[in-house]
Design a protein around this motif. Sequence first.
Motif, mmCIF file in Angstrom:
data_model
loop_
_atom_site.group_PDB
_atom_site.id
_atom_site.type_symbol
_atom_site.label_atom_id
_atom_site.label_comp_id
_atom_site.label_asym_id
_atom_site.label_seq_id
_atom_site.Cartn_x
_atom_site.Cartn_y
_atom_site.Cartn_z
ATOM 1 N N GLN A 3 28.665 14.896 18.156
ATOM 2 C CA GLN A 3 28.751 14.696 16.702
ATOM 3 C C GLN A 3 28.403 13.256 16.341
ATOM 4 N N ASN A 4 28.887 12.300 17.133
ATOM 5 C CA ASN A 4 28.561 10.892 16.867
ATOM 6 C C ASN A 4 27.069 10.630 17.025
ATOM 7 N N VAL A 5 26.476 11.217 18.081
ATOM 8 C CA VAL A 5 25.030 11.057 18.293
ATOM 9 C C VAL A 5 24.262 11.620 17.106
ATOM 10 N N GLU A 6 24.663 12.803 16.639
ATOM 11 C CA GLU A 6 23.952 13.426 15.517
ATOM 12 C C GLU A 6 24.123 12.623 14.232
ATOM 13 N N LEU A 7 25.319 12.024 14.047
ATOM 14 C CA LEU A 7 25.516 11.167 12.880
ATOM 15 C C LEU A 7 24.618 9.938 12.941
ATOM 16 N N ILE A 8 24.511 9.367 14.136
ATOM 17 C CA ILE A 8 23.635 8.200 14.310
ATOM 18 C C ILE A 8 22.187 8.596 14.062
ATOM 19 N N GLU A 9 21.772 9.747 14.629
ATOM 20 C CA GLU A 9 20.405 10.220 14.416
ATOM 21 C C GLU A 9 20.143 10.468 12.935
ATOM 22 N N GLU A 10 21.139 11.064 12.266
ATOM 23 C CA GLU A 10 20.995 11.332 10.832
ATOM 24 C C GLU A 10 20.882 10.023 10.044
ATOM 25 N N ARG A 11 21.686 9.041 10.452
ATOM 26 C CA ARG A 11 21.637 7.754 9.759
ATOM 27 C C ARG A 11 20.298 7.064 9.984
ATOM 28 N N ILE A 12 19.816 7.121 11.237
ATOM 29 C CA ILE A 12 18.516 6.513 11.530
ATOM 30 C C ILE A 12 17.418 7.207 10.741
ATOM 31 N N ALA A 13 17.476 8.554 10.716
ATOM 32 C CA ALA A 13 16.469 9.316 9.970
ATOM 33 C C ALA A 13 16.536 8.978 8.486
ATOM 34 N N LYS A 14 17.766 8.813 7.971
ATOM 35 C CA LYS A 14 17.919 8.469 6.554
ATOM 36 C C LYS A 14 17.343 7.091 6.267
ATOM 37 N N GLN A 15 17.614 6.153 7.183
ATOM 38 C CA GLN A 15 17.074 4.809 6.998
ATOM 39 C C GLN A 15 15.551 4.819 7.051
ATOM 40 N N GLN A 16 15.009 5.626 7.979
ATOM 41 C CA GLN A 16 13.548 5.737 8.070
ATOM 42 C C GLN A 16 12.976 6.347 6.799
ATOM 43 N N LEU A 17 13.667 7.401 6.295
ATOM 44 C CA LEU A 17 13.206 8.044 5.065
ATOM 45 C C LEU A 17 13.277 7.083 3.890
ATOM 46 N N ARG B 96 10.628 3.779 0.052
ATOM 47 C CA ARG B 96 10.413 2.463 -0.548
ATOM 48 C C ARG B 96 8.930 2.086 -0.518
ATOM 49 N N MET B 97 8.284 2.348 0.637
ATOM 50 C CA MET B 97 6.863 2.064 0.744
ATOM 51 C C MET B 97 6.057 2.963 -0.196
ATOM 52 N N ALA B 98 6.481 4.238 -0.301
ATOM 53 C CA ALA B 98 5.768 5.168 -1.182
ATOM 54 C C ALA B 98 5.881 4.722 -2.632
ATOM 55 N N ARG B 99 7.066 4.213 -2.994
ATOM 56 C CA ARG B 99 7.235 3.768 -4.370
ATOM 57 C C ARG B 99 6.360 2.552 -4.665
ATOM 58 N N LEU B 100 6.281 1.650 -3.676
ATOM 59 C CA LEU B 100 5.411 0.494 -3.869
ATOM 60 C C LEU B 100 3.959 0.937 -4.085
ATOM 61 N N ILE B 101 3.557 1.917 -3.256
ATOM 62 C CA ILE B 101 2.179 2.427 -3.397
ATOM 63 C C ILE B 101 2.003 3.101 -4.748
ATOM 64 N N GLN B 102 3.021 3.878 -5.148
ATOM 65 C CA GLN B 102 2.917 4.595 -6.423
ATOM 66 C C GLN B 102 2.857 3.625 -7.602
ATOM 67 N N ARG B 103 3.637 2.573 -7.520
ATOM 68 C CA ARG B 103 3.613 1.601 -8.607
ATOM 69 C C ARG B 103 2.225 0.982 -8.761
ATOM 70 N N ARG B 104 1.556 0.821 -7.622
ATOM 71 C CA ARG B 104 0.210 0.258 -7.682
ATOM 72 C C ARG B 104 -0.787 1.239 -8.296
#
Length: 561
Positions: free
Chosen positions: A307-321, A326-334
């Motif tokens: 469960q801890n591993v999956e929470l960490i994976e979920e957190r990493i995936a969330k941070q990546q997303l 954030r990058m997509a928004r920068l591109i969209q603003r342009r």
Amino acid sequence: MQETLLRAEQAQRHDLQALFQTSQLLSSSLELHSVFNNLLLTAMGKFLVSRGIALLYDATDTSWRVVVSKGILGIEEGTDIEFAPLNSGAPIAGEQLPVSLRSLGIHLLLPVRDDQSMIGAVALGRKVTGAEFNEEELQFVQSLVNMSSTSVRNSLMMEKLRRTNLDLDSTVQQLNTLFELSKEFNKTVDRTHVLKIFSFALMGHMVIRNHLFYLRRPDDSFELVSGNEGHLKSPALEFLAGIENLVRSEPGNQLDQCGITVALPILQQGVVHGILCLGKKPGGSTYSQKDVEFLYALGSLAVTAIQNVELIEERIAKQQLEEELRMARLIQRRLLPSEIPRIPEIEIATLALSSREVGGDYFDVVPLNDGRTLFMIADVTGKGVPAALLMSSIHACTHIMLPMKLTLREAIEHTNRVLYENTDSDKFITAFAAIYHPNQSLEYVNAGHEPPLLIRSDGHVDRLRDGGPLLGIIPNASYDPSYITLAPNDLIVMYTDGITEAMGNAMEEYNEERLLNLILENQNCSASRLTEMIQNDIQQFTGPVEMLSDDRTLIVLKASD
């Protein structure tokens, strides 16, 4: 006569000496088998008996276990002999003996007890001489047995202490093992490695090779994450998911068919989060309570680690997303205009708010040749990244066709074909496009979009509906442009449905009527001031919200005096 008395005195002295020596011998040993063995051999030697057994009584299940057996075939040490509990410490002989003892050739039974309870018994066969036991002999053997009771009790206590120490050593070893495993689990963030450690622990510490380990998933199903070939079917899993205690297999059921001996639910806060199914122990022995406690602790560690591993994976995936968004928004603003061009005859104000990191609304204000200006507002189905990708398609089509000097009809029809050929059938775009000419005329096409509001200076309201269907639905759709001429102080308000469908606290929509009333009440304001007032009114209507329910995009044009 004197000689007879002398012989009796010598015999008595010899018996006392034998009792003393036996007492010393029994007291010198604290091992149960040794105590019973010395007691039995002393009695058999004293009375010239060729067979005898020493029995230990278990008051818990009222059983008699053979501790020492001498001269009796078929009776091994450790076996049980069934007969009723003894009510007193008096010797028993002849027909009063239990049948199970008489059948073994036992002639005399001497209970061994202390002040607390029955401890055991010594059973003797007949003398080799065939003579009966006389009163003096019975007194001697009774004294011998009475003397031995304390030694037997002490040896029992010592044996219990040894077992307790062994259990304590075993418990300490298991705790050390669990502690080391816990450290190993906490070192890794790899679910596969956690399961390998778990499997090695089962094989290394319990020598269990056949197992199935299931984990509860967020949808309450159970996933087989570790184990040998084979798996349990849904009915068995559903049953195991609803229990709280160990289940042992029965011949022919699903556990037995999968080679499983026991199934152990792993609970957290009263809910089964894991199911550990185990095969036979080496040698076919049953799982003890200590085994179950260790396995439960091991299973709990594994469940928590995963469960801890999956929470960490979920957190990493969330941070990546979040980083990708954030990058997509920068591109969209342009992709949106960074600066609104100035037109002498028209004041322009815009508003663009996204419901998420990236949105599906699009607008553009692009200067063309000959003093013309292109205005475009669009709304893509859905929100988030998929909608943003479609929005980028609209932007690409618009800016690729600008240098081609296409008419508004040609540009919209070409955009429609590109979107139809490159998007799924459930994805479409509403759009409104207009070209402003320096003589204050406006050519426009509405492709299924919310009709912009045209408010004349005298308060008359028109809706710019003319055009064609949604973009991306019909490959060869026709889009006929319409024309209007703007007079001084005329207003055009283009918007997406995020404006009129903004949801208030009473679960009511802001709606077009409220928007129109606000515009009519403030149509003398500048375009930028009116845009600000619309946004403030929507915020007052919806109340404070952390995230918009939909993108909000607005373009306000006001013709100069």
